[in-house]
Design a protein around this motif. Structure first.
Motif, PDB file in Angstrom:
ATOM      1  N   ILE A  97       8.405 -65.378 -14.447  1.00 20.78           N
ATOM      2  CA  ILE A  97       8.664 -63.816 -14.372  1.00 20.78           C
ATOM      3  C   ILE A  97      10.213 -63.632 -14.499  1.00 20.78           C
ATOM      4  O   ILE A  97      10.614 -62.755 -15.415  1.00 20.78           O
ATOM      5  N   ARG A  98      10.827 -64.160 -13.676  1.00 19.27           N
ATOM      6  CA  ARG A  98      12.183 -64.023 -13.471  1.00 19.27           C
ATOM      7  C   ARG A  98      13.069 -64.716 -14.497  1.00 19.27           C
ATOM      8  O   ARG A  98      14.153 -63.940 -14.921  1.00 19.27           O
ATOM      9  N   ASN A  99      12.663 -65.906 -14.979  1.00 22.16           N
ATOM     10  CA  ASN A  99      13.622 -66.370 -15.986  1.00 22.16           C
ATOM     11  C   ASN A  99      13.821 -65.821 -17.398  1.00 22.16           C
ATOM     12  O   ASN A  99      15.038 -65.653 -17.895  1.00 22.16           O
ATOM     13  N   PRO A 100      12.613 -64.849 -17.981  1.00 20.29           N
ATOM     14  CA  PRO A 100      12.771 -64.282 -19.159  1.00 20.29           C
ATOM     15  C   PRO A 100      13.775 -63.137 -18.815  1.00 20.29           C
ATOM     16  O   PRO A 100      14.316 -62.864 -19.831  1.00 20.29           O
ATOM     17  N   ILE A 101      13.361 -62.458 -17.659  1.00 19.51           N
ATOM     18  CA  ILE A 101      14.002 -61.327 -17.689  1.00 19.51           C
ATOM     19  C   ILE A 101      15.500 -61.483 -17.238  1.00 19.51           C
ATOM     20  O   ILE A 101      16.306 -60.903 -17.954  1.00 19.51           O
ATOM     21  N   ASP A 102      15.914 -62.621 -16.751  1.00 21.00           N
ATOM     22  CA  ASP A 102      17.221 -62.815 -16.633  1.00 21.00           C
ATOM     23  C   ASP A 102      18.061 -63.319 -17.833  1.00 21.00           C
ATOM     24  O   ASP A 102      19.174 -63.055 -18.093  1.00 21.00           O
ATOM     25  N   LEU A 103      17.138 -64.014 -18.832  1.00 23.22           N
ATOM     26  CA  LEU A 103      17.789 -64.259 -19.987  1.00 23.22           C
ATOM     27  C   LEU A 103      17.913 -63.046 -20.729  1.00 23.22           C
ATOM     28  O   LEU A 103      19.002 -62.913 -21.397  1.00 23.22           O
ATOM     29  N   LEU A 104      17.069 -62.201 -20.747  1.00 25.78           N
ATOM     30  CA  LEU A 104      16.997 -60.853 -21.456  1.00 25.78           C
ATOM     31  C   LEU A 104      18.247 -59.987 -21.237  1.00 25.78           C
ATOM     32  O   LEU A 104      19.022 -59.369 -21.930  1.00 25.78           O
ATOM     33  N   ALA A 105      18.596 -59.990 -19.738  1.00 26.72           N
ATOM     34  CA  ALA A 105      19.709 -59.316 -19.380  1.00 26.72           C
ATOM     35  C   ALA A 105      20.879 -59.775 -19.836  1.00 26.72           C
ATOM     36  O   ALA A 105      22.093 -59.205 -19.730  1.00 26.72           O
ATOM     37  N   TYR A 106      21.054 -61.149 -20.095  1.00 27.69           N
ATOM     38  CA  TYR A 106      22.080 -61.989 -20.553  1.00 27.69           C
ATOM     39  C   TYR A 106      22.307 -61.915 -22.070  1.00 27.69           C
ATOM     40  O   TYR A 106      23.567 -61.783 -22.413  1.00 27.69           O
ATOM     41  N   LEU A 107      21.286 -61.977 -22.671  1.00 23.13           N
ATOM     42  CA  LEU A 107      21.322 -61.967 -24.200  1.00 23.13           C
ATOM     43  C   LEU A 107      21.874 -60.616 -24.735  1.00 23.13           C
ATOM     44  O   LEU A 107      21.665 -59.701 -24.210  1.00 23.13           O
ATOM     45  N   GLU A 108      22.609 -60.864 -25.667  1.00 28.33           N
ATOM     46  CA  GLU A 108      23.389 -59.683 -26.492  1.00 28.33           C
ATOM     47  C   GLU A 108      22.400 -59.359 -27.490  1.00 28.33           C
ATOM     48  O   GLU A 108      22.696 -59.463 -28.863  1.00 28.33           O
ATOM     49  N   ILE A 109      21.463 -58.772 -27.161  1.00 30.42           N
ATOM     50  CA  ILE A 109      20.334 -58.479 -28.028  1.00 30.42           C
ATOM     51  C   ILE A 109      19.924 -57.057 -27.959  1.00 30.42           C
ATOM     52  O   ILE A 109      19.792 -56.444 -26.793  1.00 30.42           O
ATOM     53  N   GLU A 110      19.600 -56.148 -29.268  1.00 23.91           N
ATOM     54  CA  GLU A 110      19.197 -54.968 -29.166  1.00 23.91           C
ATOM     55  C   GLU A 110      17.500 -55.026 -29.164  1.00 23.91           C
ATOM     56  O   GLU A 110      16.945 -55.618 -30.015  1.00 23.91           O
ATOM     57  N   ILE A 111      17.138 -54.368 -28.021  1.00 21.26           N
ATOM     58  CA  ILE A 111      15.823 -54.560 -27.618  1.00 21.26           C
ATOM     59  C   ILE A 111      15.259 -52.939 -27.813  1.00 21.26           C
ATOM     60  O   ILE A 111      15.815 -51.904 -27.441  1.00 21.26           O
ATOM     61  N   SER A 112      14.047 -52.813 -28.873  1.00 24.51           N
ATOM     62  CA  SER A 112      13.656 -51.495 -29.131  1.00 24.51           C
ATOM     63  C   SER A 112      13.085 -50.863 -27.848  1.00 24.51           C
ATOM     64  O   SER A 112      12.497 -51.722 -27.028  1.00 24.51           O
ATOM     65  N   GLU A 113      12.837 -49.609 -27.729  1.00 26.93           N
ATOM     66  CA  GLU A 113      12.265 -48.947 -26.617  1.00 26.93           C
ATOM     67  C   GLU A 113      10.964 -49.468 -26.507  1.00 26.93           C
ATOM     68  O   GLU A 113      10.353 -49.574 -25.378  1.00 26.93           O
ATOM     69  N   GLN A 114      10.113 -49.402 -27.707  1.00 26.17           N
ATOM     70  CA  GLN A 114       8.962 -49.899 -27.585  1.00 26.17           C
ATOM     71  C   GLN A 114       8.686 -51.468 -26.976  1.00 26.17           C
ATOM     72  O   GLN A 114       7.853 -51.423 -25.971  1.00 26.17           O
ATOM     73  N   GLU A 115       9.504 -52.408 -27.189  1.00 27.76           N
ATOM     74  CA  GLU A 115       9.408 -53.607 -26.886  1.00 27.76           C
ATOM     75  C   GLU A 115       9.820 -53.642 -25.348  1.00 27.76           C
ATOM     76  O   GLU A 115       9.242 -54.416 -24.669  1.00 27.76           O
ATOM     77  N   LEU A 116      10.849 -52.804 -24.964  1.00 24.33           N
ATOM     78  CA  LEU A 116      11.524 -52.975 -23.618  1.00 24.33           C
ATOM     79  C   LEU A 116      10.274 -52.398 -22.886  1.00 24.33           C
ATOM     80  O   LEU A 116      10.058 -52.846 -21.624  1.00 24.33           O
ATOM     81  N   ASP A 117       9.586 -51.420 -23.272  1.00 23.07           N
ATOM     82  CA  ASP A 117       8.381 -50.713 -22.445  1.00 23.07           C
ATOM     83  C   ASP A 117       7.275 -51.737 -22.202  1.00 23.07           C
ATOM     84  O   ASP A 117       6.795 -51.890 -20.962  1.00 23.07           O
ATOM     85  N   GLU A 118       7.106 -52.473 -23.188  1.00 24.66           N
ATOM     86  CA  GLU A 118       5.933 -53.662 -23.010  1.00 24.66           C
ATOM     87  C   GLU A 118       6.303 -54.580 -22.330  1.00 24.66           C
ATOM     88  O   GLU A 118       5.649 -55.401 -21.230  1.00 24.66           O
ATOM     89  N   ILE A 119       7.781 -55.135 -22.333  1.00 20.23           N
ATOM     90  CA  ILE A 119       8.201 -56.083 -21.367  1.00 20.23           C
ATOM     91  C   ILE A 119       8.189 -55.591 -19.668  1.00 20.23           C
ATOM     92  O   ILE A 119       7.818 -56.676 -19.070  1.00 20.23           O
ATOM     93  N   THR A 120       8.786 -54.246 -19.779  1.00 22.55           N
ATOM     94  CA  THR A 120       8.610 -53.874 -18.477  1.00 22.55           C
ATOM     95  C   THR A 120       7.218 -53.885 -17.777  1.00 22.55           C
ATOM     96  O   THR A 120       6.997 -54.414 -16.651  1.00 22.55           O
ATOM     97  N   PHE A 121       6.346 -53.337 -18.435  1.00 25.23           N
ATOM     98  CA  PHE A 121       4.960 -53.248 -18.062  1.00 25.23           C
ATOM     99  C   PHE A 121       4.406 -54.528 -18.099  1.00 25.23           C
ATOM    100  O   PHE A 121       3.911 -54.922 -16.736  1.00 25.23           O
ATOM    101  N   ILE A 122       4.487 -55.693 -18.540  1.00 26.42           N
ATOM    102  CA  ILE A 122       4.020 -56.955 -18.461  1.00 26.42           C
ATOM    103  C   ILE A 122       4.760 -57.611 -17.214  1.00 26.42           C
ATOM    104  O   ILE A 122       4.239 -58.249 -16.222  1.00 26.42           O
ATOM    105  N   THR A 123       5.766 -57.353 -16.898  1.00 23.23           N
ATOM    106  CA  THR A 123       6.826 -57.838 -15.747  1.00 23.23           C
ATOM    107  C   THR A 123       6.175 -57.415 -14.512  1.00 23.23           C
ATOM    108  O   THR A 123       6.107 -58.118 -13.682  1.00 23.23           O
ATOM    109  N   ILE A 124       5.871 -56.108 -14.686  1.00 26.70           N
ATOM    110  CA  ILE A 124       5.602 -55.316 -13.216  1.00 26.70           C
ATOM    111  C   ILE A 124       4.036 -56.018 -12.971  1.00 26.70           C
ATOM    112  O   ILE A 124       3.756 -56.131 -11.667  1.00 26.70           O
ATOM    113  N   GLN A 125       3.244 -56.217 -13.983  1.00 28.50           N
ATOM    114  CA  GLN A 125       1.827 -56.467 -13.455  1.00 28.50           C
ATOM    115  C   GLN A 125       1.881 -58.104 -13.192  1.00 28.50           C
ATOM    116  O   GLN A 125       1.086 -58.290 -12.285  1.00 28.50           O
ATOM    117  N   ASN A 126       2.751 -58.836 -13.837  1.00 26.25           N
ATOM    118  CA  ASN A 126       2.852 -60.130 -13.213  1.00 26.25           C
ATOM    119  C   ASN A 126       3.442 -59.997 -11.838  1.00 26.25           C
ATOM    120  O   ASN A 126       2.870 -60.969 -11.131  1.00 26.25           O
TER     121      ASN A 126
END
Length: 364
Positions: free
Chosen positions: A248-277
């Motif tokens: 759960i932590r490692n993908p989120i830590d990587l995402l916070a580091y990567l210089e990637i433009e994340i769409s609002e829809q995908e960020l919402d999905e990432i957040t929801f999955i992370t919280i459920q996990n």
């Protein structure tokens, strides 16, 4: 993103009361889990103590720490340093035999002492010429890197990244030479399809990439193939079960580091999955477990799951009883996940508890 925030914040109810109960007033460190506190076979350890300090740091609680407590923590780390080698060891006889654990303890102790305003009592391994033989030359270091087995990316990349603890102690000009050599080596073995390294499940390979990102971040080098890494992270979140807090932590830590433009829809999905996990690992004692089935008794070997294999794994260093309970390893990760999610939301997280409230409760 705000619609998920309240749900996330509620998950941390009870964490700080649990944290206070993990402190060892005699030795001055922190225990791994409640079962560790209650059983005389266990002790406060270097990793758990440093991880507790990280929780305090993320909640802006270090500044209000009573000076007597700070002195106890400084003494705890200093007392763990071996005067002959300069390394920092716990009391468990298996601990010095685990290369990754020794490197982690070294890094944790040095970093924690610096944050607390203390210093090591003795010279460090490189100064004492007690570091491994592969630190003697660049060619020896390169042979070390090339000899690391990456059949389990997480474990292999951990061995690779943790070996850099000695490079970080070298003179700046020498560091640059070694850093450049590792940068070229990693680029030569990166999978251009996934952006990952080595073998294993997606979560295992992403955890390997997470281990390596510490090298890139420290040396301000952009991680190559970032878009490929991002797509691999999305695929893992959508298709694999997060049975370990690290997944759960490692993908989120990587995402916070990567210089990637994340769409609002995908960020919402990432957040929801992370919280459920995260919910799956929240425990009744207020903290979080490292694994779905509970807290592993020996986190030093928890990277390799029952259905997997890695050669020459070290003997377990048991820190708890392996119960369904919170543990320091998972709980420090959970607090980092909260911080990184807020970063992805472009928000500054408010402290979950005030310094005054926390330390007043501690003193009573």
């Amino acid at each position: 993103m705000i619609r998920h925030k309240h749900e996330l914040e509620n998950l941390y109810d009870g964490v700080f009361y649990w944290l206070q109960q993990q402190f060892d007033p005699i030795m001055g460190g922190f225990y791994y889990a409640k079962s560790s506190v209650r059983d005389d076979r266990f002790y406060s350890d270097i990793e758990s103590t440093a991880q507790a300090i990280n929780i305090l740091l993320r909640q802006q609680l270090l500044e209000g720490m009573p000076s007597a407590l700070k002195d106890k923590l400084i003494y705890f780390f200093q007392s763990k340093q071996d005067p002959n080698t300069g390394y920092f060891f716990d009391d468990h006889p298996n601990m010095p035999k685990d290369e990754v654990m020794v490197h982690r303890a070294f890094h944790y102790a040095i970093s924690s002492l610096k944050r607390l305003g203390g210093e090591p009592l003795y010279k460090l391994p490189l100064e004492k010429r007690k570091a491994p033989a592969y630190t003697d030359s660049l060619s020896a270091y390169q042979a070390k890197w090339k000899g690391i087995d990456l059949r389990n990316s997480w474990r292999g990349c951990d061995l690779l990244a943790s070996s850099l603890v000695y490079v970080n102690q070298m003179e700046l000009e020498k560091q640059r030479i070694y850093v450049k050599a590792l940068e070229e080596f990693l680029a030569s073995i990166q999978d251009e399809e996934t952006g990952l390294w080595g073998s294993g499940s997606l979560y295992v390979r992403i955890s390997g990439a997470f281990k390596l990102h510490t090298f890139y971040r420290r040396n301000q080098i952009p991680m190559p193939n970032q878009e490929k890494i991002y797509q691999s992270i999305l695929l893992s979140l959508r298709t694999e079960e997060a049975v370990d807090m690290c997944y759960i932590r490692n993908p989120i830590d990587l995402l916070a580091y990567l210089e990637i433009e994340i769409s609002e829809q995908e960020l919402d999905e990432i957040t929801f999955i992370t919280i459920q996990n995260l919910k799956q690992l929240k425990r009744k004692d207020g903290a979080f477990s490292r694994e779905i089935n509970g807290s592993p008794s020996a986190p030093n070997v928890a990277q390799i799951k029952e259905d997997d294999y890695y050669p020459d794994m070290p003997d377990p260093v048991e820190l708890g009883l392996g119960l369904v309970e919170g543990d320091m390893n998972a709980t420090t990760q959970a607090t980092l996940i909260r911080k990184q999610l807020h970063q992805l939301w472009s928000e500054k997280p408010e402290p979950l508890i005030s310094s005054e409230q926390f330390w007043q409760t501690w003193q009573t």
